[in-house]
Design a protein around this motif. Sequence first.
Motif, PDB file in Angstrom:
ATOM      1  N   PRO A  24       0.816  -1.215   0.000  1.00  0.00           N
ATOM      2  CA  PRO A  24       0.000   0.000   0.000  1.00  0.00           C
ATOM      3  C   PRO A  24       0.858   1.277   0.000  1.00  0.00           C
ATOM      4  CG  PRO A  24      -0.175  -1.162   2.112  1.00  0.00           C
ATOM      5  CD  PRO A  24       0.615  -2.036   1.197  1.00  0.00           C
ATOM      6  N   GLU A  25       2.028   1.201   0.652  1.00  0.00           N
ATOM      7  CA  GLU A  25       2.850   2.411   0.740  1.00  0.00           C
ATOM      8  C   GLU A  25       3.310   2.881  -0.636  1.00  0.00           C
ATOM      9  OE1 GLU A  25       6.066   3.084   3.207  1.00  0.00           O
ATOM     10  OE2 GLU A  25       4.917   2.992   5.050  1.00  0.00           O
TER      11      GLU A  25
ATOM     12  N   ASN B 241       4.091   9.678  -5.294  1.00  0.00           N
ATOM     13  CA  ASN B 241       3.721  10.617  -6.347  1.00  0.00           C
ATOM     14  C   ASN B 241       4.700  10.415  -7.497  1.00  0.00           C
ATOM     15  OD1 ASN B 241       3.442  12.795  -8.011  1.00  0.00           O
ATOM     16  ND2 ASN B 241       3.579  14.348  -6.390  1.00  0.00           N
ATOM     17  N   LEU B 242       4.189   9.894  -8.612  1.00  0.00           N
ATOM     18  CA  LEU B 242       5.078   9.521  -9.713  1.00  0.00           C
ATOM     19  C   LEU B 242       5.324  10.656 -10.705  1.00  0.00           C
ATOM     20  CD1 LEU B 242       3.789   5.881 -10.242  1.00  0.00           C
ATOM     21  CD2 LEU B 242       6.022   6.571  -9.347  1.00  0.00           C
ATOM     22  N   SER B 243       4.799  11.824 -10.415  1.00  0.00           N
ATOM     23  CA  SER B 243       4.989  12.962 -11.331  1.00  0.00           C
ATOM     24  C   SER B 243       6.470  13.223 -11.563  1.00  0.00           C
ATOM     25  CB  SER B 243       4.329  14.209 -10.731  1.00  0.00           C
ATOM     26  OG  SER B 243       4.782  15.344 -11.412  1.00  0.00           O
TER      27      SER B 243
ATOM     28  N   LEU C 172      11.418   8.439  -2.817  1.00  0.00           N
ATOM     29  CA  LEU C 172      11.326   6.977  -2.894  1.00  0.00           C
ATOM     30  C   LEU C 172      11.831   6.311  -1.623  1.00  0.00           C
ATOM     31  CD1 LEU C 172      12.701   6.514  -6.534  1.00  0.00           C
ATOM     32  CD2 LEU C 172      10.304   6.564  -5.822  1.00  0.00           C
ATOM     33  N   ASP C 173      12.368   7.088  -0.707  1.00  0.00           N
ATOM     34  CA  ASP C 173      12.946   6.566   0.540  1.00  0.00           C
ATOM     35  C   ASP C 173      13.954   5.462   0.232  1.00  0.00           C
ATOM     36  OD1 ASP C 173      13.448   6.281   3.197  1.00  0.00           O
ATOM     37  OD2 ASP C 173      11.600   5.185   3.667  1.00  0.00           O
TER      38      ASP C 173
ATOM     39  N   LYS D 253      21.986  14.357  -6.333  1.00  0.00           N
ATOM     40  CA  LYS D 253      22.172  12.909  -6.149  1.00  0.00           C
ATOM     41  C   LYS D 253      20.849  12.149  -6.120  1.00  0.00           C
ATOM     42  CE  LYS D 253      26.649  13.376  -4.936  1.00  0.00           C
ATOM     43  NZ  LYS D 253      27.752  12.703  -4.324  1.00  0.00           N
ATOM     44  N   CYS D 254      19.734  12.876  -6.146  1.00  0.00           N
ATOM     45  CA  CYS D 254      18.424  12.243  -5.977  1.00  0.00           C
ATOM     46  C   CYS D 254      18.110  11.325  -7.161  1.00  0.00           C
ATOM     47  CB  CYS D 254      17.350  13.327  -5.847  1.00  0.00           C
ATOM     48  SG  CYS D 254      15.682  12.672  -5.725  1.00  0.00           S
ATOM     49  N   VAL D 255      17.668  10.111  -6.838  1.00  0.00           N
ATOM     50  CA  VAL D 255      17.355   9.110  -7.862  1.00  0.00           C
ATOM     51  C   VAL D 255      16.257   9.612  -8.807  1.00  0.00           C
ATOM     52  CG1 VAL D 255      16.430   6.786  -8.201  1.00  0.00           C
ATOM     53  CG2 VAL D 255      18.131   7.208  -6.421  1.00  0.00           C
ATOM     54  N   ARG D 256      15.293  10.337  -8.274  1.00  0.00           N
ATOM     55  CA  ARG D 256      14.207  10.850  -9.115  1.00  0.00           C
ATOM     56  C   ARG D 256      14.737  11.776 -10.210  1.00  0.00           C
ATOM     57  NH1 ARG D 256       8.770  10.204  -7.498  1.00  0.00           N
ATOM     58  NH2 ARG D 256       8.475  10.834  -9.645  1.00  0.00           N
ATOM     59  N   GLY D 257      15.886  12.371  -9.957  1.00  0.00           N
ATOM     60  CA  GLY D 257      16.467  13.298 -10.922  1.00  0.00           C
ATOM     61  C   GLY D 257      16.985  12.617 -12.179  1.00  0.00           C
ATOM     62  N   LYS D 258      17.114  11.266 -12.135  1.00  0.00           N
ATOM     63  CA  LYS D 258      17.596  10.544 -13.319  1.00  0.00           C
ATOM     64  C   LYS D 258      16.548  10.509 -14.412  1.00  0.00           C
ATOM     65  CE  LYS D 258      20.992   7.813 -10.918  1.00  0.00           C
ATOM     66  NZ  LYS D 258      21.223   6.623 -10.134  1.00  0.00           N
ATOM     67  N   ASN D 259      15.302  10.645 -14.019  1.00  0.00           N
ATOM     68  CA  ASN D 259      14.224  10.654 -15.005  1.00  0.00           C
ATOM     69  C   ASN D 259      13.173  11.669 -14.546  1.00  0.00           C
ATOM     70  OD1 ASN D 259      12.461  10.099 -17.023  1.00  0.00           O
ATOM     71  ND2 ASN D 259      11.850   8.067 -16.246  1.00  0.00           N
ATOM     72  N   GLY D 260      13.497  12.944 -14.711  1.00  0.00           N
ATOM     73  CA  GLY D 260      12.596  14.006 -14.264  1.00  0.00           C
ATOM     74  C   GLY D 260      13.278  14.898 -13.252  1.00  0.00           C
ATOM     75  N   ASP D 261      12.471  15.676 -12.537  1.00  0.00           N
ATOM     76  CA  ASP D 261      13.036  16.567 -11.518  1.00  0.00           C
ATOM     77  C   ASP D 261      13.388  15.777 -10.265  1.00  0.00           C
ATOM     78  OD1 ASP D 261      12.599  18.785 -13.111  1.00  0.00           O
ATOM     79  OD2 ASP D 261      10.621  19.190 -12.235  1.00  0.00           O
TER      80      ASP D 261
END
Lengths: 468, 281
Positions: free
Chosen positions: A2-3, A8-10, A48-49, A107-115
Amino acid sequence: MPENKRINLSKTDTPMPVADPKDRINTFDEVEIGYTDALAKQEALRCLDCKHKPCVSGCPVGIDIPSFIKCIVNDDIDKANDILSKSSALPAVCGRVCPQEKQCQAKCVRGKNGDPVAIGKLERYAADNCTDKKIQIPKNNGCKIAVIGSGPSGITCARELAIMGYKVTIYEALHSPGGVMTYGIPEFRLPRDILDKEIHNLSELGVSIQTNVVIGKTFSIDELMSKMEYKAVYISTGAGTPKFMEIPGETLPGVYSANEFLTRINLMHAYSSKYDTPIMQPKRTVVIGGGNVAMDAARCAVRLNSDVTVVYRRSEEDMPARKEEILHAKEEGVKFQFLSQPIRIHDKNGKISCVECNKMKYTTSTASSVKKLSKAGDETFFIETDCVIIAIGSCVNSIIKENSTGVDFDASGKIIANAETMQTSKPGVYAGGDAVTGSATVILAMEAGKKAAMNIHKDLMEKGEVFV
Amino acid sequence: MFKILSKISLNSRTSRMTLSAPSIANSAKAGQFVVIRVDSFGERIPLTIADYNKNEGTIDIIYQKVGFTTSKLDMKSKGEYISDVVGPLGKPSQLMGYKNAIIVAGGTGCAIVFPQAKQLHENNCTVSTICGFQRKEFIILEKEICDISDFTRIVTDDGSNGNKGLVTDALLSRLEDKTQQYDLVITVGPLPMMKAVCAITKNFSIKTIVSMNPIMIDGTGMCGGCRVSVNGKTKFACVDGPDFDGHKINFDEIILKDKNYSYLYPNKREKNCKLLRGCSE
């Protein structure tokens, strides 16, 4: 899980509400208004923790970023702030002025594909919205430490030492504490009450701040350590001496260093009729430089109703200023003249008339990754103006150097200190922040202050001056 | 907060204040200055330490009511407080090893040069002092200067003290007297006067020190507002000075900047200042 569903996948981050440029150029109120609870949560849910926490390695003070963000998701803002405060003396400040895009967010992983996750904006949200806590006054261990300079490095060092039980006194040359955060960074970027709160917290911890004291002039370091019985001294005097270009016309009336211009406005509130401080009201202003200080000066000049052009010798992508600051400056009507090198300031009867510039170009150099510049032709061009603000950087103040014995300096006037222990060549004297590195960022200065505090404590324990 | 222990009017536009400032008094040396801020809305201005007493923990400042802030300062009375005083700033004057010096001062410049003259006197240097004022009523520190000078000449622009003349003429006649060998001239006063004095002493090849007192904010080398060109190099009066070699300083630049003060700072405050209107010129 559930977590996972809640993430938020934006690909784009949650924008920060900002004041309308049309309105904000008439005030010194803060431009970025701050996340609402809903916006903060929306952005916090993008984290993404990650198990390996790459963002933490990008933070000079090692804030446990995923944990504080998780607290925001769980509506526990006080706990989020506790986590921040464990590592940072000034979260509300850092959330506003840190170059996160080059540090944690890079260094944020989300930054590899987006902001990347907007870590800085979330840090600010947590620091601004937590409830004030009663600060526990630590038990005094009877050992006195002097800190020279009340900027971010000095504040951090003092706070860490105070928590460990030391009796800390900060000496500040100006009439108001905060260093560059008070005289340099404008209120529309860092409101004064945010800083005042941080400084108040320091006083609550028992730190004494003595303003109007110039160490090297009012007292020497030797006096601090002998007559005044300080067991250690931390020098965090910053890099406050402005550089000039040494071009003809630079001594004309109406040529300011960014330091003078910003100090008149920020420290001495020249924009407010309540204060006596005078300031020039130029119709047109040229700001020379491409860093954050240049952006601050340009945006202050806009607020004095001036038509502002920033002249920078390199191109826009090479500007050292934060992208956000450049964007804000553009929104506020600041014009930019890139690849232009001022060579002379012209005057008519002693009043500035224009700045003469060389056009510059990059010369591709295969051997070096540093892009070299050279003159693009012999033709020069002119920018009409009434005022010139020079924001090409600053170097370390010479007062400590000229009035202290035993502390070693390098050829450029920076204090030599061990990178890990912050120890200088003089026993009991430590140094850090811009005074050691040359002008850098708030957060790096804080990191040095923290390291110094830890090493001062370690050394004094070894010497048997304090016991845990 | 710094307590005003005494305030004496030296003439209709100049006053002397004694302030309680033990740490500053303890470190002060001749030639140094303080930066003051009258109250929490005030601007910061530099003022020379006119005298100091380490035992009493006091410093003296002498100021002329020329603008908004000096007029605001003059509203304060004995027993009241000045919000901020920081110092001692600037490099102390280097006054050792001289045998025969001439001091040339104009107006309030006498207050700035007095501690230096006193220090020379204490160093067993022969001191000749030439002071110029607009009118007799504006003469300050006459007794103090006479006490430490081996020769004193006070001239006025209008001759109201019986000695009409310019300091430069008095200096010239002194220098042309070949029975004396001078090794130092110190000059403090209006910029054109200092420029003229330096032009004269250059012809006689006598080392000349000028004390610069330009607009500055912090007094610690942070604003660069006080920059002056010395031998073509940018120097800051606050940390590299306030004393400079008078033969190397670019006076024209400083005079131009000084002339344009009202253009740089066109705040209505000076025009609207009721305090200033009461101040005679």
